[in-house]
Design a protein around this motif. Structure first.
Motif, PDB file in Angstrom:
ATOM      1  N   GLY A  45       0.840  -1.673   0.318  1.00  0.00           N
ATOM      2  CA  GLY A  45       0.143   0.160  -0.377  1.00  0.00           C
ATOM      3  C   GLY A  45       1.728   1.299  -0.190  1.00  0.00           C
ATOM      4  N   ALA A  46       1.769   1.412   0.897  1.00  0.00           N
ATOM      5  CA  ALA A  46       2.899   2.548   0.941  1.00  0.00           C
ATOM      6  C   ALA A  46       3.367   2.146  -0.181  1.00  0.00           C
ATOM      7  CB  ALA A  46       3.284   2.069   1.904  1.00  0.00           C
ATOM      8  N   GLY A  47       4.313   1.446  -0.841  1.00  0.00           N
ATOM      9  CA  GLY A  47       5.123   1.699  -2.051  1.00  0.00           C
ATOM     10  C   GLY A  47       4.104   2.147  -3.365  1.00  0.00           C
ATOM     11  N   THR A  48       2.693   2.062  -3.547  1.00  0.00           N
ATOM     12  CA  THR A  48       1.321   2.128  -4.510  1.00  0.00           C
ATOM     13  C   THR A  48       1.361   3.123  -4.403  1.00  0.00           C
ATOM     14  OG1 THR A  48       0.324  -0.104  -4.199  1.00  0.00           O
ATOM     15  CG2 THR A  48      -0.592   1.527  -5.758  1.00  0.00           C
ATOM     16  N   GLY A  49       0.841   4.059  -3.185  1.00  0.00           N
ATOM     17  CA  GLY A  49       1.058   5.439  -2.470  1.00  0.00           C
ATOM     18  C   GLY A  49       1.901   5.850  -3.145  1.00  0.00           C
ATOM     19  N   LEU A  50       3.626   5.601  -2.762  1.00  0.00           N
ATOM     20  CA  LEU A  50       4.039   6.659  -3.858  1.00  0.00           C
ATOM     21  C   LEU A  50       4.214   6.804  -5.381  1.00  0.00           C
ATOM     22  CD1 LEU A  50       7.936   5.427  -0.773  1.00  0.00           C
ATOM     23  CD2 LEU A  50       6.185   7.700  -1.193  1.00  0.00           C
ATOM     24  N   LEU A  51       4.248   5.374  -5.880  1.00  0.00           N
ATOM     25  CA  LEU A  51       3.931   5.251  -7.210  1.00  0.00           C
ATOM     26  C   LEU A  51       3.194   6.507  -7.750  1.00  0.00           C
ATOM     27  CD1 LEU A  51       4.942   3.937  -9.837  1.00  0.00           C
ATOM     28  CD2 LEU A  51       3.081   1.961  -9.069  1.00  0.00           C
ATOM     29  N   ALA A  52       1.446   6.327  -6.781  1.00  0.00           N
ATOM     30  CA  ALA A  52       0.504   7.502  -7.094  1.00  0.00           C
ATOM     31  C   ALA A  52       0.769   8.705  -7.225  1.00  0.00           C
ATOM     32  CB  ALA A  52      -0.111   7.183  -6.177  1.00  0.00           C
TER      33      ALA A  52
END
Length: 85
Positions: A45-52
């Motif tokens: 979730g955190a990695g995807t947030g950074l990607l966003a």
């Protein structure tokens, strides 16, 4: 599940237990424990947030929307179960 299906599954389980008790014990539900939402989902979730955030910086609206949605799902849902020993 229909009664017929349940009866067939019980018959298969009984034959498996009689034929190979060690293999049957490997697959018994008593040995499996549901893993909690845990660290992997939080990291995803955190990695995807950074990607966003990266997609937002490079002006990719579709990528931002997709990553934000995926990040929100990963961080807020708890209904997905991973079974482990």
């Amino acid at each position: 599940m229909h009664r017929h299906e349940q009866r067939r599954l019980t018959e298969i389980e009984n034959r498996l237990t009689a034929d190979d008790p060690e293999l049957a014990a490997t697959f018994s539900q008593a040995d499996l424990h549901p893993a909690g939402p845990g660290r992997a989902r939080l990291v995803l979730g955190a990695g995807t947030g950074l990607l966003a955030a990266t997609c937002l910086l490079i002006n990719d609206a579709a990528g931002f929307a997709l990553c934000t949605t995926l990040s929100a799902l990963l961080l807020t849902t708890r209904s997905w179960h991973v079974w482990s020993d």
